[in-house]
Scaffold this active site. Structure first.
Site, PDB file in Angstrom:
ATOM      1  CD  GLU A  75     -32.629  30.684  18.706  1.00  0.00           C
ATOM      2  OE1 GLU A  75     -32.504  29.578  18.388  1.00  0.00           O
ATOM      3  OE2 GLU A  75     -32.131  31.478  18.200  1.00  0.00           O
ATOM      4  NE  ARG A 124     -32.896  37.186  14.300  1.00  0.00           N
ATOM      5  CZ  ARG A 124     -32.818  36.284  13.754  1.00  0.00           C
ATOM      6  NH1 ARG A 124     -33.639  36.126  12.526  1.00  0.00           N
ATOM      7  NH2 ARG A 124     -31.811  35.181  13.903  1.00  0.00           N
ATOM      8  CB  THR A 126     -30.480  37.383  17.571  1.00  0.00           C
ATOM      9  OG1 THR A 126     -31.429  36.469  16.946  1.00  0.00           O
ATOM     10  CG2 THR A 126     -29.726  38.394  16.555  1.00  0.00           C
ATOM     11  CE  LYS A 186     -27.775  30.000  15.150  1.00  0.00           C
ATOM     12  NZ  LYS A 186     -28.876  30.983  15.318  1.00  0.00           N
TER      13      LYS A 186
HETATM   14  C1  3PG Z   1     -32.210  32.486  11.842  1.00  0.00           C
HETATM   15  O1  3PG Z   1     -31.238  32.993  12.997  1.00  0.00           O
HETATM   16  O2  3PG Z   1     -32.820  33.454  11.066  1.00  0.00           O
HETATM   17  C2  3PG Z   1     -32.056  31.370  11.696  1.00  0.00           C
HETATM   18  O3  3PG Z   1     -31.118  30.644  11.408  1.00  0.00           O
HETATM   19  C3  3PG Z   1     -33.402  30.723  11.092  1.00  0.00           C
HETATM   20  O4  3PG Z   1     -33.162  30.399   9.898  1.00  0.00           O
HETATM   21  P1  3PG Z   1     -34.143  29.979   8.890  1.00  0.00           P
HETATM   22  O5  3PG Z   1     -35.304  31.248   8.851  1.00  0.00           O
HETATM   23  O6  3PG Z   1     -33.640  29.634   7.474  1.00  0.00           O
HETATM   24  O7  3PG Z   1     -34.951  28.825   9.564  1.00  0.00           O
END
Ligand code: 3PG
Length: 213
Positions: A46, A50, A74, A134
């Site tokens: 994934e 971002r 995202t 999710k």
């Molecule tokens: C995110 O979208 O940043 C994920 O949830 C990852 O979260 P984490 O850094 O706590 O694994």
């Protein structure tokens, strides 16, 4: 021309116990990082939308690492879903859910894992036919106890908890019957990317891939 296998959202979740949540700032990191994860036994990747480089990174992975299945994280609206699909994403993950996003992903043939954190959000996703969800942000929004509570009223839903999940606490989530896999950023640390420490990423992937679900 290579035949690209397509996956359902359920198959994306069933491929392994952990989906890595990846933030890439440098296009040069995309292919060696993807190869390092695949070498450790993790192939559903994934890549979050971002950074300005995210779409180009996905394209590079899709083109050069056929053993990987690249998806977009995202994804917040139809335009981002379209851009991700055009870049070669084969699944999408969203931090929340809207019917517009669900419809756009359906139209694109892009399996979507919608993000939910409340019962009402689960009901909205179910109304639109999404059963693989999710749970985000998982630890902050109630953790394993929340998933146990949801197993009664939402027994048909499969969850991928993400947010605050680590190698140390992943088993608490994976032991739950309504959890198929977890998501987490710990497999691809920013400092390992910056130093090109691909062996460390392979090691982290290998530890994650051997978690039981
Ligand atoms: C995110 O979208 O940043 C994920 O949830 C990852 O979260 P984490 O850094 O706590 O694994």
């Amino acid at each position: 021309m290579a035949v690209t296998q397509s996956f359902s959202a359920l198959q994306v979740m069933q491929d392994g116990p952990v989906i890595p949540v990846i933030v890439l700032h440098d296009l040069a990191h995309a292919v060696p990082m993807a190869r390092a994860l695949v070498a450790g036994g993790v192939r559903m990747l994934e890549v979050t939308l971002r950074t300005p480089q995210a779409l180009a990174c996905m394209e590079q992975i899709a083109r050069n690492v056929p053993e990987a299945v690249v998806g977009a994280g995202t994804v917040r609206n139809p335009a981002e879903a379209q851009a991700a699909a055009s870049a070669g994403a084969r699944f999408a993950v969203s931090p929340g859910y809207t019917s517009r996003l669900g419809q756009a992903c359906r139209d694109l043939g892009l399996p979507l894992l919608p993000g939910v954190a409340t019962g009402s959000e689960i009901m909205k996703a179910l109304d639109d036919g999404f059963f693989q969800l999710k749970f985000f942000p998982a630890l902050q929004a109630g953790g394993p106890a929340m998933l146990k509570a949801w197993s009664g009223p939402f027994g048909e839903v499969n969850f991928c908890p993400t947010g605050g999940v680590t190698l140390q606490n992943a088993h608490e989530f994976l032991a739950l019957p309504n959890v198929i896999c977890v998501g987490g950023s710990w497999l691809v640390p920013a400092d390992a990317l910056a130093s090109g420490d691909w062996a460390r990423i392979t090691q982290l992937a290998s530890e994650a891939a051997s978690l039981k679900n």
